[in-house]
Motif scaffolding. Structure first.
Motif, PDB file in Angstrom:
ATOM      1  N   ILE A  22       0.832  -1.208   0.000  1.00  0.00           N
ATOM      2  CA  ILE A  22       0.000   0.000   0.000  1.00  0.00           C
ATOM      3  C   ILE A  22       0.859   1.249   0.000  1.00  0.00           C
ATOM      4  CG2 ILE A  22      -1.732   1.311   1.282  1.00  0.00           C
ATOM      5  CD1 ILE A  22      -2.786  -1.187  -0.109  1.00  0.00           C
ATOM      6  N   PHE A  23       1.977   1.220   0.744  1.00  0.00           N
ATOM      7  CA  PHE A  23       2.854   2.388   0.792  1.00  0.00           C
ATOM      8  C   PHE A  23       3.417   2.690  -0.602  1.00  0.00           C
ATOM      9  CE2 PHE A  23       6.870   4.593   1.464  1.00  0.00           C
ATOM     10  CZ  PHE A  23       6.538   5.526   2.426  1.00  0.00           C
ATOM     11  N   LEU A  24       3.946   1.661  -1.274  1.00  0.00           N
ATOM     12  CA  LEU A  24       4.523   1.880  -2.602  1.00  0.00           C
ATOM     13  C   LEU A  24       3.452   2.279  -3.609  1.00  0.00           C
ATOM     14  CD1 LEU A  24       7.059  -1.094  -2.820  1.00  0.00           C
ATOM     15  CD2 LEU A  24       7.560   1.312  -2.399  1.00  0.00           C
ATOM     16  N   LEU A  25       2.357   1.526  -3.660  1.00  0.00           N
ATOM     17  CA  LEU A  25       1.308   1.806  -4.631  1.00  0.00           C
ATOM     18  C   LEU A  25       0.683   3.173  -4.386  1.00  0.00           C
ATOM     19  CD1 LEU A  25      -0.394   0.754  -6.992  1.00  0.00           C
ATOM     20  CD2 LEU A  25      -1.946  -0.269  -5.324  1.00  0.00           C
ATOM     21  N   GLY A  26       0.381   3.475  -3.134  1.00  0.00           N
ATOM     22  CA  GLY A  26      -0.270   4.747  -2.805  1.00  0.00           C
ATOM     23  C   GLY A  26       0.582   5.950  -3.152  1.00  0.00           C
ATOM     24  N   HIS A  27       1.862   5.878  -2.824  1.00  0.00           N
ATOM     25  CA  HIS A  27       2.714   7.034  -3.086  1.00  0.00           C
ATOM     26  C   HIS A  27       3.040   7.175  -4.576  1.00  0.00           C
ATOM     27  CE1 HIS A  27       3.323   8.586   0.943  1.00  0.00           C
ATOM     28  NE2 HIS A  27       3.445   7.347   1.375  1.00  0.00           N
ATOM     29  N   VAL A  28       3.084   6.058  -5.302  1.00  0.00           N
ATOM     30  CA  VAL A  28       3.245   6.160  -6.761  1.00  0.00           C
ATOM     31  C   VAL A  28       2.042   6.885  -7.364  1.00  0.00           C
ATOM     32  CG1 VAL A  28       3.239   4.827  -8.905  1.00  0.00           C
ATOM     33  CG2 VAL A  28       4.779   4.193  -7.051  1.00  0.00           C
ATOM     34  N   ILE A  29       0.840   6.517  -6.924  1.00  0.00           N
ATOM     35  CA  ILE A  29      -0.374   7.201  -7.408  1.00  0.00           C
ATOM     36  C   ILE A  29      -0.336   8.678  -7.039  1.00  0.00           C
ATOM     37  CG2 ILE A  29      -2.883   7.357  -7.115  1.00  0.00           C
ATOM     38  CD1 ILE A  29      -2.887   4.304  -6.729  1.00  0.00           C
ATOM     39  N   ASN A  30       0.056   8.980  -5.811  1.00  0.00           N
ATOM     40  CA  ASN A  30       0.101  10.365  -5.356  1.00  0.00           C
ATOM     41  C   ASN A  30       1.114  11.179  -6.159  1.00  0.00           C
ATOM     42  OD1 ASN A  30      -0.767  12.465  -3.686  1.00  0.00           O
ATOM     43  ND2 ASN A  30       0.790  12.062  -2.143  1.00  0.00           N
ATOM     44  N   ILE A  31       2.270  10.579  -6.428  1.00  0.00           N
ATOM     45  CA  ILE A  31       3.288  11.276  -7.223  1.00  0.00           C
ATOM     46  C   ILE A  31       2.764  11.554  -8.625  1.00  0.00           C
ATOM     47  CG2 ILE A  31       5.531  10.989  -8.353  1.00  0.00           C
ATOM     48  CD1 ILE A  31       6.468   9.501  -5.838  1.00  0.00           C
ATOM     49  N   GLY A  32       2.155  10.533  -9.254  1.00  0.00           N
ATOM     50  CA  GLY A  32       1.654  10.711 -10.620  1.00  0.00           C
ATOM     51  C   GLY A  32       0.599  11.797 -10.715  1.00  0.00           C
ATOM     52  N   LEU A  33      -0.388  11.751  -9.821  1.00  0.00           N
ATOM     53  CA  LEU A  33      -1.494  12.714  -9.895  1.00  0.00           C
ATOM     54  C   LEU A  33      -1.032  14.132  -9.563  1.00  0.00           C
ATOM     55  CD1 LEU A  33      -4.416  10.693  -8.234  1.00  0.00           C
ATOM     56  CD2 LEU A  33      -4.110  11.216 -10.652  1.00  0.00           C
ATOM     57  N   ASN A  34      -0.316  14.277  -8.472  1.00  0.00           N
ATOM     58  CA  ASN A  34      -0.001  15.629  -8.006  1.00  0.00           C
ATOM     59  C   ASN A  34       1.187  16.249  -8.740  1.00  0.00           C
ATOM     60  OD1 ASN A  34      -1.920  16.310  -5.719  1.00  0.00           O
ATOM     61  ND2 ASN A  34      -1.235  14.276  -5.115  1.00  0.00           N
ATOM     62  N   ALA A  35       2.110  15.434  -9.267  1.00  0.00           N
ATOM     63  CA  ALA A  35       3.171  15.998 -10.113  1.00  0.00           C
ATOM     64  C   ALA A  35       2.562  16.564 -11.385  1.00  0.00           C
ATOM     65  CB  ALA A  35       4.219  14.941 -10.432  1.00  0.00           C
ATOM     66  N   LEU A  36       1.607  15.840 -11.968  1.00  0.00           N
ATOM     67  CA  LEU A  36       0.930  16.338 -13.169  1.00  0.00           C
ATOM     68  C   LEU A  36       0.153  17.614 -12.856  1.00  0.00           C
ATOM     69  CD1 LEU A  36       0.073  15.988 -16.125  1.00  0.00           C
ATOM     70  CD2 LEU A  36      -1.811  14.538 -15.320  1.00  0.00           C
ATOM     71  N   GLY A  37      -0.558  17.610 -11.726  1.00  0.00           N
ATOM     72  CA  GLY A  37      -1.311  18.812 -11.349  1.00  0.00           C
ATOM     73  C   GLY A  37      -0.408  20.004 -11.111  1.00  0.00           C
ATOM     74  N   ALA A  38       0.721  19.777 -10.424  1.00  0.00           N
ATOM     75  CA  ALA A  38       1.654  20.876 -10.164  1.00  0.00           C
ATOM     76  C   ALA A  38       2.234  21.413 -11.467  1.00  0.00           C
ATOM     77  CB  ALA A  38       2.779  20.397  -9.242  1.00  0.00           C
ATOM     78  N   TYR A  39       2.558  20.521 -12.400  1.00  0.00           N
ATOM     79  CA  TYR A  39       3.128  20.935 -13.687  1.00  0.00           C
ATOM     80  C   TYR A  39       2.129  21.788 -14.473  1.00  0.00           C
ATOM     81  CZ  TYR A  39       5.199  20.413 -18.357  1.00  0.00           C
ATOM     82  OH  TYR A  39       5.733  20.649 -19.593  1.00  0.00           O
ATOM     83  N   VAL A  40       0.900  21.309 -14.582  1.00  0.00           N
ATOM     84  CA  VAL A  40      -0.111  22.020 -15.374  1.00  0.00           C
ATOM     85  C   VAL A  40      -0.451  23.370 -14.745  1.00  0.00           C
ATOM     86  CG1 VAL A  40      -2.511  21.959 -16.154  1.00  0.00           C
ATOM     87  CG2 VAL A  40      -1.085  19.922 -16.362  1.00  0.00           C
ATOM     88  N   HIS A  41      -0.670  23.383 -13.447  1.00  0.00           N
ATOM     89  CA  HIS A  41      -1.089  24.639 -12.809  1.00  0.00           C
ATOM     90  C   HIS A  41       0.059  25.637 -12.699  1.00  0.00           C
ATOM     91  CE1 HIS A  41      -5.204  23.575 -11.905  1.00  0.00           C
ATOM     92  NE2 HIS A  41      -4.806  22.389 -11.518  1.00  0.00           N
ATOM     93  N   THR A  42       1.281  25.148 -12.592  1.00  0.00           N
ATOM     94  CA  THR A  42       2.419  26.073 -12.612  1.00  0.00           C
ATOM     95  C   THR A  42       2.530  26.743 -13.976  1.00  0.00           C
ATOM     96  OG1 THR A  42       3.603  24.719 -10.997  1.00  0.00           O
ATOM     97  CG2 THR A  42       4.899  26.284 -12.251  1.00  0.00           C
ATOM     98  N   MET A  43       2.362  25.968 -15.053  1.00  0.00           N
ATOM     99  CA  MET A  43       2.377  26.570 -16.396  1.00  0.00           C
ATOM    100  C   MET A  43       1.251  27.589 -16.528  1.00  0.00           C
ATOM    101  SD  MET A  43       3.540  24.031 -19.417  1.00  0.00           S
ATOM    102  CE  MET A  43       2.153  22.939 -19.327  1.00  0.00           C
ATOM    103  N   ARG A  44       0.085  27.273 -15.977  1.00  0.00           N
ATOM    104  CA  ARG A  44      -1.038  28.207 -16.082  1.00  0.00           C
ATOM    105  C   ARG A  44      -0.707  29.537 -15.404  1.00  0.00           C
ATOM    106  NH1 ARG A  44      -4.898  30.687 -13.680  1.00  0.00           N
ATOM    107  NH2 ARG A  44      -6.934  30.963 -14.658  1.00  0.00           N
TER     108      ARG A  44
END
Length: 666
Positions: free
Chosen positions: A610-632
């Motif tokens: 759960i630790f590995l799977l959960g944090h991989v999901i968190n990294i994927g979702l929030n890294a993408l969100g940070a990238y898109v919103h920073t560009m905005r």
């Protein structure tokens, strides 16, 4: 940027163009018509050969990939082009003929496989049609003998012999006939009807009335024999296809040679495409284009070294291309800028400012030290191991710098894989411990892992909101400051001081006023005075383009409405809080789920998964969100204040390759 004109002897054309292509110093200008006294040399036939070879090798590679997929890891996309010595180009050219012959053979074999597959479909269809005629012992194309007419075909209904005889008799009572049912199924009956030759027309009319139809592919062989021959042909085609596919797969060892040959012909096609657009006289030819000012001496030295020529430089006009040049810190952000637009003739290059705020805001949104360290390590290893091309390298460096910012903000927020250290400590010891004390909870007696106070996005949300808007104000002011500088460069002093400067001072006044509300009343007074004075200045100056006193006054008053857009811009920076909060909360949720089953062996295994799977999901979702919103935030909030874009990116005449690159030190 400078314009350049090179006049050289035609006998030196090949060598000069090759060196220009190798050096990538000049962007060539192409026109469809030649100037007076010159003409164009038609090399289209050679160009078509090279382009055809590029297409042929690309097709062969695609066929090879289907027949024998290239083994590539998940990270193969980060690998750069293969670096080769210039001498290897000669070897590639020498082997080009044999490689093209191999590609031709690959495409021929693939066509054979395609033709066989189409024939297999036809055979399958014919076998399906013959399936219901297997009991018939005469050919399907039999139409009769000297005395007897034979009708072989199908009826669109299910009949028994008695029902079919009754139906035919009902159609024509005078008809004399015999029949055999070969197959009878739902909505289909295959039958053979015999009638005297003298009654052939009567029998034909009666059968036609019942919807009788002869077979679509009648054969002169009996159905059973025809079906057997079709099966033998299908088996022969299958074996032929297998051999062809094996032969195609055998060319897999030539995959790299085919790739290199494709690039070689791409180089030649680019060169001959240039020749098509050059002006030629009987003895000389002319090259025109653009060259960066710092490369003028290098270009002149190259030209005089390899050819007998004259090189002339001139001032570039407003339509000149743009070549960005930044230091190692800002260069990775050039891709973010060019995705929006290259700088126009009146623009500043905003890459250094863009780079700083991109790294800064990305880190604030992603805001986890564990994730940041992973980003730094992962991107560093990719750069070290794969040696990617410059574009991919810049992308990796961009995320590496973002990882550094993410680490620093994660330490400021007390987030290391969320609250993983505290959660694991409690899981294995049973004792409570905090990651760190927040600035609003310094009196908490619970021990903390981190020795410094932190900003907890959950407990200090209001504080973090104020900080986010403060950073947003700085960001907006920097954008407006760039506009101020641009106006000064254009000697538009009224635009600089009245249209930009007064708004900047007004925003500063509002910021001082807001700070005074939570500190000292003196700042409230100072901020209010600044804001009111600037508002008065805007009313007096923003309508200066209108006619009449009333028009100027109304224009000035209307300009104050723009304050709403600035407020809206500043509020959009609340996303810094929102995404930073989301990253931390999701990480804590996954940590809670991971530690809920205790310290048993199944519990520890569950925790790891759960630790590995959960944090991989968190990294994927929030890294993408940070990238898109920073560009905005860069594109919408800052660029809208000063950046127009519209420039054309500098695209030099170079070795445009897909798989290989020439060693730079050569």
């Amino acid at each position: 940027m400078k314009t350049v004109r090179i006049i050289a002897l035609r006998q030196d054309r090949k060598r000069l163009l090759e060196h220009l292509q190798d050096s990538a110093l000049v962007q060539l200008c192409k026109s469809d018509t030649s100037r007076k006294g010159f003409q164009r040399v038609n090399v289209s036939p050679q160009l078509q050969v090279f382009e055809r070879n590029v297409d042929l090798t690309a097709q062969a590679l695609k066929i090879l990939e289907n027949a024998s997929p290239e083994k590539a890891g998940m990270l193969a996309a980060f690998k750069g082009r293969r670096e080769i010595d210039p001498d290897e180009i000669g070897e590639i050219a020498a082997n080009a003929k044999s490689v093209i012959e191999a590609c031709t053979r690959i495409t021929e074999l693939d066509k054979l496989c395609s033709d066989n597959a189409a024939e297999q479909v036809r055979i399958k269809t014919q076998l399906a049609q013959l399936e219901s005629w297997q009991k018939l012992d005469i050919p399907l194309n039999t139409t009769g003998t000297r005395s007897t007419a034979v009708f072989i075909g199908s009826l669109p209904a299910q009949y028994t012999e008695e029902r079919l005889k009754t139906a035919l008799a009902a159609e024509n009572p005078k008809l004399e006939f015999e029949l055999e049912i070969q197959y009878s199924g739902s909505n289909l009956t295959n039958a053979v009807v015999f009638a005297p030759q003298s009654q052939k027309t009567m029998a034909d009319e009666a059968l036609r009335a019942l919807g009788f139809a002869r077979p679509m592919s009648p054969t002169h062989k009996i159905p059973k024999e025809k079906a057997q021959r079709l099966r033998e042909k299908s088996e022969r085609l299958h074996n032929e296809t297998e051999k062809a596919q094996e032969e195609i797969a055998g060319f897999a060892e030539m995959r790299d040679k085919i790739k290199f040959t494709q690039d070689y012909f791409r180089f030649r096609a680019d060169k001959y495409n240039v020749i098509n657009h050059l002006d030629h006289s009987r003895h000389v030819f002319v090259i025109e284009g653009y060259v960066p000012e710092e490369d003028c001496e290098k270009l002149e030295a190259l030209c005089t070294r390899v050819a007998t020529c004259a090189v002339e430089f001139g001032e570039a006009g407003d339509d000149a291309p743009v070549k960005l040049k930044n230091n190692k810190f800002a260069e990775p952000a050039q891709g973010i800028l060019t995705m929006y637009a290259s700088p126009g003739k009146d623009d500043l290059d905003p890459t250094p400012v863009l780079a700083f705020f991109f790294y800064f805001f990305f880190g604030m949104m992603f805001s986890d030290a564990g994730y940041g360290i992973l980003m730094v390590i992962a991107t560093g290893l990719m750069i070290k191991l794969f040696k990617p091309d410059s574009k991919m390298r810049n992308n990796l460096k961009l995320f590496q710098y973002c990882g550094v910012s993410t680490t620093l903000w994660g330490l400021a927020f007390g987030s290391i894989f969320g609250d993983a250290p505290a959660s694991l400590y409690k899981m294995f010891t049973g004792n409570e411990i905090m990651m760190a004390h927040s600035i609003s909870d310094m009196g908490n007696p619970t021990p903390a892992l981190l020795p410094w106070p932190i900003i907890d996005p959950q407990k200090d949300a209001l504080t973090l909101m104020i900080i986010s808007i403060a950073f947003g104000l700085i960001h907006v002011l920097v954008g407006m400051g760039c506009k101020f500088v641009i106006c000064l460069r254009k000697k538009d002093y009224a635009g600089a001081f009245f249209d930009t400067g007064l708004w900047m001072l007004m925003l500063v006044g509002f910021a001082v006023l807001a700070a005074g509300l939570v500190t000292t009343p003196v700042l409230v007074t100072v901020g209010a005075v600044i804001a009111i004075a600037c508002a008065a200045g805007l009313v007096l100056t923003q309508g200066r383009g209108k006619k009449g006193v009333v028009g100027k006054l109304i224009g000035g008053l209307a300009s104050l409405y723009s304050i709403t857009s600035y407020i809206s811009d500043l509020l959009s920076y609340s996303r810094l809080l929102a995404l930073g909060l989301t990253t931390g909360v999701m990480a804590q949720v996954f940590n809670m789920l991971a530690t809920m089953m205790g310290t048993t062996i199944p519990g520890i295994l569950f925790m790891v998964v759960i630790f590995l799977l959960g944090h991989v999901i968190n990294i994927g979702l929030n890294a993408l969100g940070a990238y898109v919103h920073t560009m905005r935030l860069q594109y919408v909030e800052m660029f809208s204040k000063f950046y127009e874009g519209g420039g054309k990116e500098f695209e030099p005449f170079s070795l445009n390759s897909k798989y290989i690159k020439i060693q730079e030190d050569k």
